[in-house]
Design an enzyme around this catalytic site. Structure first.
Site, PDB file in Angstrom:
ATOM      1  N   HIS A  47      -3.567   9.971  -3.991  1.00 48.62           N
ATOM      2  CA  HIS A  47      -4.910   9.396  -3.905  1.00 48.62           C
ATOM      3  C   HIS A  47      -5.614   9.900  -2.654  1.00 48.62           C
ATOM      4  O   HIS A  47      -4.988  10.426  -1.743  1.00 48.62           O
ATOM      5  CB  HIS A  47      -4.835   7.865  -3.856  1.00 48.62           C
ATOM      6  CG  HIS A  47      -4.335   7.313  -2.549  1.00 48.62           C
ATOM      7  ND1 HIS A  47      -3.016   7.394  -2.160  1.00 48.62           N
ATOM      8  CD2 HIS A  47      -4.983   6.703  -1.527  1.00 48.62           C
ATOM      9  CE1 HIS A  47      -2.869   6.846  -0.961  1.00 48.62           C
ATOM     10  NE2 HIS A  47      -4.050   6.428  -0.548  1.00 48.62           N
TER      11      HIS A  47
ATOM     12  N   ASN B 126      -5.439  12.146   2.846  1.00 52.16           N
ATOM     13  CA  ASN B 126      -4.322  12.232   3.789  1.00 52.16           C
ATOM     14  C   ASN B 126      -3.076  12.330   2.931  1.00 52.16           C
ATOM     15  O   ASN B 126      -2.881  11.505   2.059  1.00 52.16           O
ATOM     16  CB  ASN B 126      -4.208  10.966   4.639  1.00 52.16           C
ATOM     17  CG  ASN B 126      -5.455  10.693   5.451  1.00 52.16           C
ATOM     18  OD1 ASN B 126      -6.113  11.613   5.906  1.00 52.16           O
ATOM     19  ND2 ASN B 126      -5.781   9.426   5.629  1.00 52.16           N
TER      20      ASN B 126
ATOM     21  N   HIS C  70       2.440   8.712 -10.794  1.00 59.70           N
ATOM     22  CA  HIS C  70       2.813   8.311  -9.427  1.00 59.70           C
ATOM     23  C   HIS C  70       3.518   9.435  -8.657  1.00 59.70           C
ATOM     24  O   HIS C  70       3.411   9.515  -7.429  1.00 59.70           O
ATOM     25  CB  HIS C  70       3.737   7.090  -9.511  1.00 59.70           C
ATOM     26  CG  HIS C  70       4.101   6.514  -8.183  1.00 59.70           C
ATOM     27  ND1 HIS C  70       3.344   5.556  -7.550  1.00 59.70           N
ATOM     28  CD2 HIS C  70       5.143   6.785  -7.337  1.00 59.70           C
ATOM     29  CE1 HIS C  70       3.905   5.250  -6.386  1.00 59.70           C
ATOM     30  NE2 HIS C  70       4.994   5.976  -6.225  1.00 59.70           N
TER      31      HIS C  70
HETATM   32 ZN   LIG Z   1       1.636   4.650  -8.318  1.00 65.31          ZN
END
Ligand SMILES: [Zn+2]
Length: 347
Positions: free
Chosen positions: A169, A156, A116
């Site tokens: 992502h 983005n 993350h």
């Molecule tokens: Zn995450």
């Protein structure tokens, strides 16, 4: 690379791309999800002749969730996310809140890593190579769908760009039509061929190489430069030296070198404004030839990377001239931008 195709509880497709060929991904999505209801509609503007996707169902989409509710992290410790497995390398799934769906195209989310807290610039070359393989494979799969005319892979990065999820992502849009920017490029390409008998993309790259002062970096197989008429304060175009129409046709040598070149560009972007500055917000956009356009073989695949930050703490807003008339005003001369991007090279 191992590719595993499965489906989520509401029927959307999920595809894992793993580096190890013996990876097994068999976790089942146990969330009680309702079927996705999408009502996206393409409307054509009669004055401009361009298309607008009207997607009212997107109003309820996830907006800046806390990190422990991230829908792109793997499912762990009883917390269920969009990725049923408890780990992954790269995962791609159909967006639950798509701007384009059904006959109107397709929207996918690409999770670059299960971590993350990293950004693309923090990936290893092996991880970046796997993302490139995933982009390429998605392009090939979407090419087979009759409703998809063109595939756009992009990222983005940064809240200033409107990113609503912190997890690293990107997205893939399969448009049901050729986009206006691509149509313009195809038209310029045809006009240049008629005028000179040569290929426009080849001539643009050759001009940048011969003038030299806007070159940002040169690899054996890739060239990066700030374009002569850059629209954005810091904008870099990355072209393979051997021109190809889309990601599927890159050769092995270009694929192998890409991670090194692209990661270096992203790392330089984060250094433009000096130490202490938050990570540079950017948009990274792959331009590929539409699948069925005449002259597609002449198109030059390239990546356009740009930031909307113009100086420390200040963003470039699309104001009257840009938004109202589509005339960009750029305060940073492209030659100065290129010089800055050379100064901040990795040692
Ligand atoms: Zn995450």
């Amino acid at each position: 690379m191992k590719k595993t195709v499965t489906t989520l509880a509401d029927g959307r497709e999920l595809i894992y791309y793993d580096r190890a060929d013996d990876t097994v991904r068999d976790a089942v999505d146990e969330r009680p999800l309702d079927a996705v209801s999408t009502s996206s509609e393409i409307r054509r503007d009669p004055l401009l002749g361009d298309s607008v996707a009207i997607a009212s169902h997107r109003q309820g989409r996830t907006y800046h969730p806390p990190a422990d509710e991230c829908p792109l992290c793997p499912s762990r410790n009883g917390r269920l996310s969009e990725i049923p497995d408890d780990d992954y390398d790269v995962a791609v799934f159909e967006n639950r809140f798509p701007s384009l769906a059904g006959d109107s195209g397709r929207c996918e989310v690409v999770c670059f890593t299960s971590d993350h807290d990293v950004s693309f610039a923090g990936l290893t070359e092996e991880q970046a190579a796997l993302v490139l393989a995933a982009w390429t494979d998605r392009t090939a799969d979407l090419a087979a769908l009759p409703q998809v005319a063109q595939v756009f892979c992009f990222e983005n990065r940064g809240a200033e760009i409107g990113v609503t999820l912190g997890h690293p992502h990107g997205q893939i849009y399969g448009y049901p039509f050729v986009t206006p920017r691509t149509e313009l490029m195809l038209r310029s390409m045809e006009a240049h061929r008629a005028d000179t008998g040569r290929n426009l993309f080849d001539d643009v790259v050759a001009r940048e190489l011969s003038e030299g002062d806007r070159i940002v970096l040169e690899g054996e197989h890739w060239v990066a430069f700030v374009p002569y008429a850059a629209h954005w304060p810091y904008e870099v175009h990355l072209h393979p030296r051997r021109r190809v129409p889309d990601l599927r046709e890159l050769d092995e040598a270009a694929r192998t070198e890409f991670p090194q070149v692209y990661l270096e560009l992203l790392r330089r972007f984060d250094r433009i404004f000096g130490p202490g500055e938050p990570p540079t917000p950017y948009i990274s956009a792959w331009h590929q030839a539409p699948f069925r356009a005449p002259g597609r073989e002449e198109f030059g695949l390239h990546l356009e990377l740009f930031t909307i930050r113009r100086t420390s703490g200040k963003l470039k807003f699309l104001a009257g001239s840009e938004s109202g008339m589509n005339v960009f005003i750029n305060d940073v001369p492209p030659e100065a931008a290129a010089q800055r991007l050379r100064e901040v090279a990795s040692k």
